[in-house]
Write an enzyme that holds these catalytic residues in place. Structure first.
Site, mmCIF file in Angstrom:
data_model
loop_
_atom_site.group_PDB
_atom_site.id
_atom_site.type_symbol
_atom_site.label_atom_id
_atom_site.label_comp_id
_atom_site.label_asym_id
_atom_site.label_seq_id
_atom_site.Cartn_x
_atom_site.Cartn_y
_atom_site.Cartn_z
ATOM 1 N N THR A 10 43.724 44.139 37.210
ATOM 2 C CA THR A 10 42.594 43.744 38.050
ATOM 3 C C THR A 10 42.754 44.229 39.482
ATOM 4 O O THR A 10 41.801 44.200 40.251
ATOM 5 C CB THR A 10 42.407 42.218 38.027
ATOM 6 O OG1 THR A 10 41.099 41.886 38.532
ATOM 7 C CG2 THR A 10 43.470 41.514 38.864
ATOM 8 N N GLU A 63 28.520 40.242 49.645
ATOM 9 C CA GLU A 63 29.401 39.336 48.912
ATOM 10 C C GLU A 63 28.619 38.388 48.013
ATOM 11 O O GLU A 63 29.035 38.080 46.905
ATOM 12 C CB GLU A 63 30.264 38.535 49.892
ATOM 13 C CG GLU A 63 31.325 37.679 49.242
ATOM 14 C CD GLU A 63 32.459 38.486 48.626
ATOM 15 O OE1 GLU A 63 33.367 37.874 48.046
ATOM 16 O OE2 GLU A 63 32.450 39.734 48.732
ATOM 17 N N GLU A 92 34.881 46.742 42.905
ATOM 18 C CA GLU A 92 34.379 46.473 41.557
ATOM 19 C C GLU A 92 33.217 47.374 41.144
ATOM 20 O O GLU A 92 33.128 47.806 39.981
ATOM 21 C CB GLU A 92 33.962 44.996 41.446
ATOM 22 C CG GLU A 92 35.120 44.019 41.349
ATOM 23 C CD GLU A 92 35.789 43.767 42.695
ATOM 24 O OE1 GLU A 92 36.899 43.199 42.715
ATOM 25 O OE2 GLU A 92 35.201 44.128 43.737
ATOM 26 N N GLU A 120 47.566 36.089 43.792
ATOM 27 C CA GLU A 120 47.549 37.273 44.647
ATOM 28 C C GLU A 120 48.904 37.982 44.623
ATOM 29 O O GLU A 120 48.986 39.211 44.571
ATOM 30 C CB GLU A 120 47.178 36.892 46.079
ATOM 31 C CG GLU A 120 45.780 36.318 46.238
ATOM 32 C CD GLU A 120 44.680 37.339 46.056
ATOM 33 O OE1 GLU A 120 44.988 38.529 45.905
ATOM 34 O OE2 GLU A 120 43.493 36.948 46.070
ATOM 35 N N ASP A 134 36.553 35.564 37.042
ATOM 36 C CA ASP A 134 36.339 36.945 36.602
ATOM 37 C C ASP A 134 37.501 37.555 35.826
ATOM 38 O O ASP A 134 37.348 38.027 34.702
ATOM 39 C CB ASP A 134 35.980 37.824 37.802
ATOM 40 C CG ASP A 134 36.911 37.638 38.994
ATOM 41 O OD1 ASP A 134 37.830 36.793 38.923
ATOM 42 O OD2 ASP A 134 36.730 38.340 40.015
#
Length: 522
Positions: free
Chosen positions: A419, A315, A336, A82, A222
């Protein structure tokens, strides 16, 4: 800025703030800092969004404030992944944009302040990589390094999604340690793949052994796939392509079921969980960047159907039961689906994707907009809200929706988006070489006797309709049609591709190795 600055994230319902950097990825909220007052996380994340929006005045104010006030010498344990994608990526992207727009800034000259902050942060990340395997710890204390008795478990994304930011940091500073550490971890991770070219979800950084063998394209994995293809584009090294290509083909073989992607055991390829997760919605965007537009469109439309059913994207949705997951019913303003919508519109210019964008914006305004900002949805079945506006809402969700309708930011420069939605310019000076798939292979073509001679019906001076009547299974579908070399439509170069029967346009070979009418995508 009104209710939360300079703290990390906004609480829009109570018009207050949360210093949440140490909570990101920390599901059990363990070892939270006592005297931490935030790192202006949302501001760092929003720098590139301000430039995309054309608000250079606020961008400059943000750069100056961070230059004078931001410090990472704090006793705070944060998630490496993160911290990398949000803080390091935000600072590097902000630095590159400040250099590009330096002449448009009003107060003084930019003097690499954000790069200095990024380098300071990058140095604090390096102790996490000091393991026998080279796989980094998932957690690092910004002041004291790896803490005693730190967990050795991390995710595939956690150690396989660092190369863009740390690679860019090395290119900008001349210090190779950052890229070397991230690349060593990525190589080790790839070496742990199964015989099916699949990876798991979680692993131990000390032993290099898998903990969770079930895997998919969603949470925990991902961005591993995303960073392989984007590192290939950004840095031009075949090594990234040589990892991505077999990994992508394995996903399509073992995870795909029609338009959906389930999870499977990396060792056997057998399905383990049949579920849609909101993080999977990035995949059509990746496929569009790759050139596999048809497959991207197919999955994107299914995600849109789910969005229409609930008003937002839950989710987790259980495909085998056709119902919401009993506990993961929330929608935290994730980007996304908007991201994939943007990519597909850029590739096709089909106005239908603009309609999808309008639906997304309409839902956000109707369900999540409050007086103090935009609130996450706690339960999509009731649309009850949660007092949290994640920093990625401004860095990604809003950015992709804006770019869907106004892409002027992209007109003079090619970018790869991280990302977390931070744009990094594609520079020839960063490339080891021009990727071979970007060089036209059919400028000069020499055929040998072993290659089939492929011509159109028009060239052969026959009528396709007449031939079709006389011989079932005629190779020609129209006068201009030239079939692909292989009936599977797989290809190595453009020479393996023919001419489209309907449009009479020349088909080309995509990076994924399929013939089609591929268009350029940002």
């Amino acid at each position: 800025m009104t209710y939360a600055f300079p703290h990390d994230e906004l609480k829009p319902l109570t018009k207050s703030f949360t210093d949440s950097l140490s909570e990101l990825g920390n599901l059990n909220l363990e070892r939270l800092p006592q005297d931490y007052n935030g790192s202006a996380l949302t501001l760092v994340e929003s720098l590139s969004s301000l430039v995309v929006l054309g608000n250079l005045t606020e961008f400059e104010r943000g750069v100056l404030w961070l230059s004078e006030n931001l410090t990472f010498d704090v006793d705070a344990r944060i998630n490496l992944f993160e911290g990398n994608i949000r803080l390091l990526g935000g600072l590097i992207s902000g630095h590159l944009l400040a250099k590009d727009y330096n002449n448009d800034l009003k107060v003084g000259q930019y003097k690499d302040q954000l790069l200095h902050l990024a380098e300071n942060l990058g140095r604090r990340f390096l102790p996490a990589f000091e393991t026998p395997t080279g796989l980094p710890y998932a957690w690092i204390n910004l002041k004291y390094g790896v803490m005693e008795n730190e967990t050795t478990e991390t995710s595939t994304s956690g150690c396989g999604s660092l190369i863009l930011e740390m690679g860019a940091l090395s290119r900008l500073t001349g210090d190779s340690r950052y890229e070397a550490a991230a690349l060593r971890a990525l190589r080790k991770l790839w070496s742990m793949r199964s015989s099916l070219n699949l990876v798991g979800t979680t692993l131990d950084v000390l032993t290099g052994k898998w903990i969770e063998y079930s895997s998919g394209i969603g949470a925990g994995v991902d961005s591993f796939y995303e960073y392989l293809i984007k590192a290939y584009v950004l840095f031009g090294s075949d090594e990234y392509w040589d990892m991505f290509h077999p990994a992508y083909l394995a996903v399509q073989k073992y995870f795909r079921h029609g338009p959906w992607y389930h999870e499977a055991d990396m060792r056997t390829g057998e399905a383990t969980h049949w579920q849609l997760t909101s993080l999977q919605a990035f995949w059509p965007g990746l496929q569009t960047l790759l050139g596999d537009v048809a497959a991207a469109n197919l999955s994107h439309r299914e995600f849109y159907n789910v969005w229409q059913r609930f008003g937002v994207l839950p989710e987790r949705y259980l495909l085998d039961f056709g119902m919401l997951h009993p506990t993961e019913k929330y929608y935290p303003l994730r980007p996304e689906f908007a991201e994939s919508t943007f990519y597909l519109y850029q590739a096709t210019k089909d106005p239908w994707y603009l309609e999808v964008g309008e639906a997304i914006i309409g839902s956000l305004n109707y369900y999540t907009k409050v007086e103090g900002g935009f609130a996450s949805v706690r339960d999509v079945s009731t649309m009850k809200l949660e007092d949290h506006q994640h920093s990625f809402f401004l860095s990604e969700t809003c950015k992709y929706l804006f770019l869907l309708y106004d892409d002027s930011f992209l007109r003079n420069q090619n970018y790869i988006f991280t990302t977390e939605g931070h744009p990094l310019p594609i520079r020839s000076s960063w490339h080891e070489k021009i990727p071979a798939t970007h060089v036209p292979s059919n400028l000069t073509s020499v055929k040998d006797d072993s290659q089939p001679i492929r011509v159109s019906a028009l060239t052969s001076q026959v009528c396709p309709e007449t031939v079709s009547r006389q011989s079932v299974g005629s190779p020609w579908e129209s006068a201009c049609h030239i079939p692909d070399v292989f009936p599977t439509h797989r290809c190595r170069t453009d020479d393996d591709c023919g001419v489209e029967s309907a449009s009479c346009k020349r088909r080309t070979c995509s990076m994924a190795g399929y013939c089609g009418l591929w268009l350029a995508a940002y």
